[in-house]
Design an enzyme around this catalytic site. Structure first.
Site, mmCIF file in Angstrom:
data_model
loop_
_atom_site.group_PDB
_atom_site.id
_atom_site.type_symbol
_atom_site.label_atom_id
_atom_site.label_comp_id
_atom_site.label_asym_id
_atom_site.label_seq_id
_atom_site.Cartn_x
_atom_site.Cartn_y
_atom_site.Cartn_z
ATOM 1 N N CYS A 271 -5.737 8.838 10.608
ATOM 2 C CA CYS A 271 -5.165 8.898 9.260
ATOM 3 C C CYS A 271 -5.073 10.331 8.714
ATOM 4 O O CYS A 271 -4.186 11.074 9.101
ATOM 5 C CB CYS A 271 -5.959 7.991 8.321
ATOM 6 S SG CYS A 271 -5.056 7.540 6.824
ATOM 7 N N ARG B 280 2.094 2.144 -0.637
ATOM 8 C CA ARG B 280 1.127 2.170 0.453
ATOM 9 C C ARG B 280 1.507 1.148 1.505
ATOM 10 O O ARG B 280 2.030 0.069 1.201
ATOM 11 C CB ARG B 280 -0.283 1.896 -0.058
ATOM 12 C CG ARG B 280 -0.797 2.941 -1.035
ATOM 13 C CD ARG B 280 -2.301 2.873 -1.195
ATOM 14 N NE ARG B 280 -3.004 3.339 -0.009
ATOM 15 C CZ ARG B 280 -3.231 4.620 0.283
ATOM 16 N NH1 ARG B 280 -2.787 5.584 -0.514
ATOM 17 N NH2 ARG B 280 -3.904 4.947 1.366
ATOM 18 N N HIS C 56 -7.349 2.217 11.183
ATOM 19 C CA HIS C 56 -8.754 2.154 10.798
ATOM 20 C C HIS C 56 -9.331 0.858 11.372
ATOM 21 O O HIS C 56 -8.792 0.293 12.313
ATOM 22 C CB HIS C 56 -8.883 2.152 9.273
ATOM 23 C CG HIS C 56 -8.432 3.395 8.602
ATOM 24 N ND1 HIS C 56 -9.179 4.561 8.618
ATOM 25 C CD2 HIS C 56 -7.318 3.667 7.878
ATOM 26 C CE1 HIS C 56 -8.556 5.490 7.920
ATOM 27 N NE2 HIS C 56 -7.420 4.987 7.464
#
Length: 254
Positions: A109, A143, A206
């Site tokens: 990320c 997002r 993640h």
């Protein structure tokens, strides 16, 4: 000043098969959404395969080790990227040299973005990257969040969880980690997720990524062992729990 490394000694009888030095970049500022679990996975799987694993951490102002076998970095907020950007620029030449020498790396990320050429924030300010990966990122208006499933030519199915607003585009000098089967990926448009260059992997996954994808963890460990001329001879590990976790994540809707 760097802290003393933590050593995970191999399990089983007899001498260790080898010694793996893992460096975690910026754990104070770039370590969210479970990214610490990647470090623990590498330590434990290295132990189970019969290796001693030495964990080093590096934060701004610390002394960078002269030699490492594997580099790991996590994600962070824009503010975290701002805090580390100057220091990252200073150690960038060493990181690029390590990558050229074949050191395996996994960056998630925020550090994935800064391993590229630049990250343009939502306020349109530019955070320079170190150009290790041929990629650049621009903040989007929303997002990209949810479980994600990739098809990877190297690792097969890869699952994880993405939560990012940055939209990353790869240049010709990088290959994607995989093709998105379910999810958004680098930018939600071109079907690519992550970036690869030599033994470096950048990704938005993640979750953390390594516990649910042991093939990726063992690939990194193998590259680290072979980097110093060692022979990779893995021991059998029961990955039933990892497979169950992967299957559950892949089946959950976004």
């Amino acid at each position: 000043m760097s802290t003393a490394p933590t050593v995970y000694n191999h399990t089983g009888s007899g001498p260790a098969r080898g010694h793996i030095r893992v460096l975690q970049l910026y754990p104070r500022d770039m370590n969210i959404y479970g990214d610490w679990g990647n470090l623990l996975t590498l330590a434990r799987r290295g132990q189970w395969h019969g290796y001693d694993v030495e964990l080093h951490s590096y934060n701004p102002g610390d002394e960078l080790p002269q030699e490492v076998d594997l580099v790991l970095g996590g994600g962070g907020q824009d503010s975290g990227q701002e805090r580390i950007k100057d220091d990252l620029g200073q150690i960038g030449p060493r990181l690029r040299q390590w990558a050229a020498d074949g050191v395996p790396m996994l960056v998630i990320c925020g550090l994935y973005q800064l391993f590229g050429h630049r990250f343009v924030t939502g306020e349109r300010s530019e955070i320079p990257g170190i150009g290790l990966l041929d990629a650049e990122t621009v903040a989007g208006s929303g997002r990209l969040i949810g479980n994600i499933v990739l098809d990877s030519p190297e690792f097969g199915r890869v699952v994880g969880y993405e939560n990012h607003s940055g939209l990353t585009t790869l240049g010709p000098g990088a290959e994607p980690l995989g093709t998105v089967r379910s999810g958004a990926g680098n930018n939600g448009k071109d079907g690519a997720e992550g970036a690869r260059f030599k033994h470096v992997i950048g990704t938005y996954l993640h979750g953390p990524i390594l516990p649910k994808n042991p093939a990726v963890a063992d690939w990194l460990l193998q590259r680290a062992v072979e980097l110093r001329g060692g022979a990779w001879d893995p021991l059998p590990i029961d990955d039933a729990d990892a497979r169950r976790a992967s299957n559950i994540a892949a089946a959950r809707p976004r």
